[in-house]
Scaffold this active site. Sequence first.
Site, PDB file in Angstrom:
ATOM      1  CE  LYS A  62      -8.636  -3.047   4.282  1.00 34.24           C
ATOM      2  NZ  LYS A  62      -7.903  -2.180   3.360  1.00 34.24           N
TER       3      LYS A  62
ATOM      4  CG  ASP B 190      -3.290   3.935   4.145  1.00 33.82           C
ATOM      5  OD1 ASP B 190      -4.338   3.738   4.790  1.00 33.82           O
ATOM      6  OD2 ASP B 190      -3.013   3.328   3.083  1.00 33.82           O
TER       7      ASP B 190
ATOM      8  CD1 TRP C  55      -2.277  -2.114   1.833  1.00 31.99           C
ATOM      9  CD2 TRP C  55      -3.037  -1.157  -0.037  1.00 31.99           C
ATOM     10  NE1 TRP C  55      -3.324  -2.869   1.362  1.00 31.99           N
ATOM     11  CE2 TRP C  55      -3.807  -2.312   0.226  1.00 31.99           C
ATOM     12  CE3 TRP C  55      -3.329  -0.392  -1.174  1.00 31.99           C
ATOM     13  CZ2 TRP C  55      -4.862  -2.709  -0.605  1.00 31.99           C
ATOM     14  CZ3 TRP C  55      -4.379  -0.792  -2.004  1.00 31.99           C
ATOM     15  CH2 TRP C  55      -5.123  -1.929  -1.717  1.00 31.99           C
TER      16      TRP C  55
END
Length: 360
Positions: free
Chosen positions: A196, A172, A102
């Site tokens: 999530k 993030d 990511w």
Amino acid sequence: MKRVYNFSAGPSMLPLPVLEKAQQELPNYNDSGMSVMEMSHRSGLFTDIITQAEQLLRDLMNIPDNYKVIFMQGGASQQFAMVPMNLLTKSGKADFVNTGSWSKKAIKEAEKFGQVRVIASSEDENFTYIPKIDRSMIDPEADYVHITTNNTIEGTTFRDIPDTGDVPLVVDMSSNILSEQMDISKFGLIYAGAQKNIGPAGLTVVIIREDLIGQATETCPTMLDYKTHSESGSLHNTPPTFSIYMAKLVFEWLKELGGLKGMEEINQEKARILYEYIDESDFYLSPVKEDSRSIMNIPFVIPDRDLDGLFVRQAQARGLETLKGHRSVGGMRASIYNAMPLEGVQELINFMKEFRSEHK
Ligand SMILES: *Cc1c(COP(=O)(O)O)cnc(C)c1O
């Protein structure tokens, strides 16, 4: 009713009481004769929902008054572009830490907008650790420093948030937001896709320090400017109304559990028993260095890779779902976000013990 323990990395489990509340309120929300999905985002009832959702999140995370909370769409992936479009606008330079898949995507996207420097990376060891960051590594002129606080695929996490001095820290936090108590004042901007730890997909949460709003370039599209969303209270256009409602229910559930202090204790315990078993098992291995281990995403491998498929199939037959590891790491991965109960992790360990005794 059959419910499984779902170890998916995302979208992931939601708390059962939240699903049941939503089910009960689905056709007729608060005596309105309609569901939240059918309701105007300008209506009084929805205004109450979004206002309460924000207040609950502020209380849970202890968000200081000089930060705005934005509910928007586009996922964390859209933030990979929005952050540079809004913040890479002074010196045009940004410092990134590369800790996995990511991070790499965020770096690649930011490179379209300015000068990106990778100040540390753990790619040399397949992202199995978190590199040490100190202030001397940071360009004081950089517009921001970017890190991925929890690496969903590799199973690593920043135990200590780096001190970046006056340079804003952008993070993030998609896979560990709301998992433990954090000092929000350390961050300039936090972003997280909801699927999530917050609620259903479709919602993205941005928490941004006020002085970082209003720095976008002239050519920045209206919808991609943080100012648009902060000034309109996330109601510039139609927001993901049902996802915001679901997030509000999740926040209420967290509050009842004792807030992030209570949640953190449960999460620590879940991760502790799983790592403890992996380490003592003499069969399973954690590829991640001990000081960098995530409490949300726990990859583990069996030295005999041929057993992976069998492990995943037999686990599934026992109601332990989605344990296949990401293709870049292999083996298995147990994502044990907030909604995964302790009993789910205990069940997983019981199964791992049985599987070991059959194949050791
Ligand atoms: C899941 C995830 C993403 C991608 O999120 P989308 O909402 O699908 O764009 C980005 N970063 C991290 C750390 C993630 O876990």
